[in-house]
Scaffold this motif. Structure first.
Motif, PDB file in Angstrom:
ATOM      1  N   ARG A 102       0.807  -1.218   0.000  1.00  0.00           N
ATOM      2  CA  ARG A 102       0.000   0.000   0.000  1.00  0.00           C
ATOM      3  C   ARG A 102       0.838   1.265   0.000  1.00  0.00           C
ATOM      4  O   ARG A 102       0.424   2.304  -0.511  1.00  0.00           O
ATOM      5  CB  ARG A 102      -0.926   0.008   1.224  1.00  0.00           C
ATOM      6  N   GLN A 123      -5.088   2.069 -14.911  1.00  0.00           N
ATOM      7  CA  GLN A 123      -6.013   2.352 -13.812  1.00  0.00           C
ATOM      8  C   GLN A 123      -5.381   1.884 -12.503  1.00  0.00           C
ATOM      9  O   GLN A 123      -4.832   0.777 -12.436  1.00  0.00           O
ATOM     10  CB  GLN A 123      -7.345   1.633 -14.030  1.00  0.00           C
ATOM     11  N   PRO A 124      -5.433   2.711 -11.474  1.00  0.00           N
ATOM     12  CA  PRO A 124      -4.753   2.370 -10.220  1.00  0.00           C
ATOM     13  C   PRO A 124      -5.480   1.294  -9.427  1.00  0.00           C
ATOM     14  O   PRO A 124      -6.702   1.149  -9.520  1.00  0.00           O
ATOM     15  CB  PRO A 124      -4.751   3.696  -9.458  1.00  0.00           C
ATOM     16  N   SER A 125      -4.718   0.545  -8.679  1.00  0.00           N
ATOM     17  CA  SER A 125      -5.296  -0.433  -7.759  1.00  0.00           C
ATOM     18  C   SER A 125      -5.749   0.271  -6.489  1.00  0.00           C
ATOM     19  O   SER A 125      -5.069   1.176  -5.985  1.00  0.00           O
ATOM     20  CB  SER A 125      -4.252  -1.504  -7.410  1.00  0.00           C
ATOM     21  N   GLU A 126      -6.900  -0.145  -5.983  1.00  0.00           N
ATOM     22  CA  GLU A 126      -7.401   0.442  -4.733  1.00  0.00           C
ATOM     23  C   GLU A 126      -6.521   0.060  -3.550  1.00  0.00           C
ATOM     24  O   GLU A 126      -6.615   0.673  -2.472  1.00  0.00           O
ATOM     25  CB  GLU A 126      -8.833  -0.023  -4.469  1.00  0.00           C
ATOM     26  N   ASN A 127      -5.663  -0.915  -3.725  1.00  0.00           N
ATOM     27  CA  ASN A 127      -4.816  -1.389  -2.619  1.00  0.00           C
ATOM     28  C   ASN A 127      -3.554  -0.562  -2.434  1.00  0.00           C
ATOM     29  O   ASN A 127      -2.781  -0.813  -1.507  1.00  0.00           O
ATOM     30  CB  ASN A 127      -4.416  -2.850  -2.867  1.00  0.00           C
ATOM     31  N   SER A 173     -16.705  -2.761 -15.231  1.00  0.00           N
ATOM     32  CA  SER A 173     -15.318  -2.719 -15.680  1.00  0.00           C
ATOM     33  C   SER A 173     -14.964  -1.381 -16.308  1.00  0.00           C
ATOM     34  O   SER A 173     -13.856  -0.898 -16.175  1.00  0.00           O
ATOM     35  CB  SER A 173     -15.048  -3.839 -16.683  1.00  0.00           C
ATOM     36  N   GLU A 207      -8.586  -6.584 -19.309  1.00  0.00           N
ATOM     37  CA  GLU A 207      -9.688  -7.433 -18.884  1.00  0.00           C
ATOM     38  C   GLU A 207     -10.226  -8.327 -20.005  1.00  0.00           C
ATOM     39  O   GLU A 207     -10.980  -9.262 -19.736  1.00  0.00           O
ATOM     40  CB  GLU A 207     -10.811  -6.570 -18.306  1.00  0.00           C
ATOM     41  N   SER A 237       1.354  -5.828  -9.241  1.00  0.00           N
ATOM     42  CA  SER A 237       0.127  -5.679  -8.449  1.00  0.00           C
ATOM     43  C   SER A 237      -0.188  -4.225  -8.114  1.00  0.00           C
ATOM     44  O   SER A 237      -1.055  -3.954  -7.291  1.00  0.00           O
ATOM     45  CB  SER A 237       0.256  -6.488  -7.142  1.00  0.00           C
ATOM     46  N   TRP A 279      -1.009  -1.721 -10.490  1.00  0.00           N
ATOM     47  CA  TRP A 279      -2.047  -1.173 -11.347  1.00  0.00           C
ATOM     48  C   TRP A 279      -3.156  -2.197 -11.548  1.00  0.00           C
ATOM     49  O   TRP A 279      -2.916  -3.386 -11.678  1.00  0.00           O
ATOM     50  CB  TRP A 279      -1.450  -0.762 -12.696  1.00  0.00           C
ATOM     51  N   LYS A 280      -4.383  -1.699 -11.614  1.00  0.00           N
ATOM     52  CA  LYS A 280      -5.550  -2.564 -11.702  1.00  0.00           C
ATOM     53  C   LYS A 280      -5.834  -3.014 -13.131  1.00  0.00           C
ATOM     54  O   LYS A 280      -6.253  -4.158 -13.364  1.00  0.00           O
ATOM     55  CB  LYS A 280      -6.768  -1.818 -11.148  1.00  0.00           C
TER      56      LYS A 280
END
Length: 358
Positions: free
Chosen positions: A3, A230-234, A295, A305, A339, A341-342
């Motif tokens: 994070r 797109q960024p990861s929420e984590n 998505s 995706e 891990s 970027w989403k």
């Protein structure tokens, strides 16, 4: 990466540059560092501001002592071009290119000599001036950096600016562009290397007259291609980011080229399968994607995706098709190993400019 990845990278940028660039530029440079650290690409040009010798030394010192960013480095070509690099990934790209490995990118070199009526793909998609520089300068430099990195901090040692190779071409290669422009006045003759001394002298005189920024891209329809992340929420603080952006002449991508091959010259043409990928502008992509659930990505756009390396690309030119396929395949392969970027998505927009500066 956890994070705090973004916060740690942002802290390095603030520590070295302090208040010399605005907040938006800080975020952009921080995201570039994270993209290299995550292994999405092997190099990124620092274009947010000019980095002097002390800046480069400080970045290298911090990377050297950082457990999270120890695999990163800064490489300068001349004084004006500074790249953040992933040493081992760049070495892998160099070996793939020099050996012609099918695992690497399939690059297309486009001659944009302003004397040409339109841009032309160079024979065999090879460029000797670039190959020589990669083999004689980049390869030993990266090998040295990998070998000596753990022994001592690296000091500022810019590489020589190539004599017969445009920095536009070299930068495009380092930045993993599938389409690379070859500019007049810098090794613009094709890769045979067979010109006589007298002919070479005449070329030098002509090149000196030509080397004023003119090229064959003016008033041509260019397709600007961008890879959005797109960024990861984590990951705290992470935002959307443009991984890279490059262009190619639209007419060149649609031009049929007979390679006198026993196999179909354009196996990825739209006639093979109706459900080919389609590249849209950002506006049309957003409209089409609105009905695709949560998505937000169109199944008709190349994206993480729905990526399928066997899905046709909508080009008639076999070289452009091969370059696009190899580019997307490598992008997706590297994306799956990280891990931060989403998602990734490719979008395009056509532009026509009276002058194309390089």
């Amino acid at each position: 990466m956890d994070r705090s990845s973004f916060d740690d990278a942002h802290a390095i940028v603030r520590m070295v540059l302090q208040k010399r660039i605005n907040h938006g530029a800080q975020i952009s440079l921080t995201n570039d560092i994270l993209c290299i650290a995550a292994g999405l690409r092997s190099a990124s040009l620092v274009d947010q501001l000019f980095l002097n010798e002390n800046d480069v030394d400080r970045f290298q010192s911090i990377f050297h002592h950082s457990a999270r960013f120890n695999h990163l480095d800064l490489m300068s070509i001349g004084e004006d071009h500074v790249f953040i690099i992933h040493r081992k990934l760049l070495l892998e790209d160099i070996h793939d290119y020099l050996s012609g490995s099918t695992k690497g990118l399939c690059r297309v070199f486009v001659n944009v000599d302003y004397h040409l009526p339109q841009p032309e793909i160079m024979p065999a998609n090879r460029y000797k001036a670039l190959e020589d520089y990669v083999h004689d300068v980049l390869l030993p430099e990266i090998q040295y950096r990998i070998k000596s990195w753990d022994q001592a901090e690296q000091s500022y040692r810019p590489l020589a600016v190539p004599d017969r190779l445009s920095l536009v071409t070299l930068s495009g290669w380092l930045l993993s562009y599938p389409i690379n422009y070859v500019l007049p006045g810098h090794g613009r003759r094709y890769s045979s290397g067979s010109a006589s001394s007298e002919a070479q002298c005449n070329e030098d005189e002509e090149d000196e007259e030509q080397d004023n920024g003119r090229n064959a891209l003016a008033n041509q329809e260019l397709v600007v291609t961008r890879v959005h992340l797109q960024p990861s929420e984590n990951v705290d603080g992470l935002r959307d980011h443009c991984l890279l952006s490059f262009s190619y002449p639209a007419e060149l991508a649609e031009r049929y080229m007979d390679r006198s091959s026993p196999t179909p010259p354009s196996p990825l043409s739209p006639e093979v399968e109706r459900d080919e990928y389609r590249f849209d502008t950002a506006a049309s992509a957003g409209t089409e994607a609105s009905g695709n659930g949560d998505s937000g990505l169109s199944p008709r756009l190349p994206c993480s995706e729905s990526f399928d390396q066997n899905r046709p690309l909508p080009f008639n030119n076999a070289d452009i098709c091969a370059a696009g396929r190899a580019f997307l395949t490598q992008l997706h392969s590297r994306f799956q190993k990280q891990s931060i970027w989403k998602a990734w998505e490719v979008g395009q927009q056509s532009v026509v400019l009276p002058v194309v500066a390089m």
